[in-house]
Design a protein around this motif. Sequence first.
Motif, PDB file in Angstrom:
ATOM      1  N   ARG A 199     -48.840 107.472 108.190  1.00 60.49           N
ATOM      2  CA  ARG A 199     -48.629 107.224 106.761  1.00 60.49           C
ATOM      3  C   ARG A 199     -48.704 108.542 105.987  1.00 60.49           C
ATOM      4  N   GLN A 200     -49.647 109.414 106.371  1.00 63.94           N
ATOM      5  CA  GLN A 200     -49.763 110.709 105.720  1.00 63.94           C
ATOM      6  C   GLN A 200     -48.516 111.556 105.956  1.00 63.94           C
ATOM      7  N   GLU A 201     -48.013 111.546 107.202  1.00 65.00           N
ATOM      8  CA  GLU A 201     -46.809 112.313 107.511  1.00 65.00           C
ATOM      9  C   GLU A 201     -45.624 111.811 106.698  1.00 65.00           C
ATOM     10  N   LEU A 202     -45.529 110.488 106.544  1.00 65.98           N
ATOM     11  CA  LEU A 202     -44.431 109.910 105.776  1.00 65.98           C
ATOM     12  C   LEU A 202     -44.511 110.332 104.308  1.00 65.98           C
ATOM     13  N   LEU A 203     -45.716 110.345 103.758  1.00 68.76           N
ATOM     14  CA  LEU A 203     -45.886 110.765 102.369  1.00 68.76           C
ATOM     15  C   LEU A 203     -45.556 112.243 102.196  1.00 68.76           C
ATOM     16  N   PHE A 204     -45.989 113.074 103.127  1.00 64.65           N
ATOM     17  CA  PHE A 204     -45.692 114.499 103.048  1.00 64.65           C
ATOM     18  C   PHE A 204     -44.193 114.754 103.128  1.00 64.65           C
ATOM     19  N   ALA A 205     -43.491 113.878 103.868  1.00 65.87           N
ATOM     20  CA  ALA A 205     -42.047 114.046 104.019  1.00 65.87           C
ATOM     21  C   ALA A 205     -41.266 113.472 102.841  1.00 65.87           C
TER      22      ALA A 205
END
Length: 210
Positions: A199-205
Amino acid sequence: MGNRSTTISLYSRSRINDICEYAFRNQRTGEQMTYESLGKQIGRSSRWVSDVINGRATPSREDAEEFIRICDNHRAIRMLKHMYGDAPPPTDPRLMANFTGALYNLIKQCEDVISEAEKTIEWERTRRPWAPIRADDERQLKAFGKQIEDLFQSGDDVHILMDERYGIDPEVHQQNWLIEARAQEIIVTDPRELMQRERQELLFAGGTLL
């Protein structure tokens, strides 16, 4: 290139009794267990053990795993895992008569993986990210993947021979690896942790959460 959903195995599920029988006939426990002593450790009767070995009763996967684990035969463990698509089948023991030979084979497989990895790095470096995967590209990736499988197989062979020749249980290597990997924080130790990181990676992207 499509995804597969089928289990790859040379053994049909009906051979689970044969694997249990092999494990019982080739115990590596230091003393030959009887039907009764094996049954007690599993929590089953000697009659049930006899029925499994002689094909009159079909054990569940969980019972078969416990049966084979108690017999301490790692070739049988590999066969059972392969039946369910979780590992390659064991290597023909006639090709594993020499521990030094198995080590040389492991070295060769490492060298082959390095060679294919270098080719794959060059392929990845020069290809256009938006370009479709061509037939030649797929062959390159499959050749690399096959060499990785060869490395897994040769590594498992060395583990089995270390156990058979010197009594070093392969589970010891797994435990030591887990301890080190956990200490270095290179593995996911909890499923919810993996969800949180993704979820964090998706938000950063710049994506959105469902």
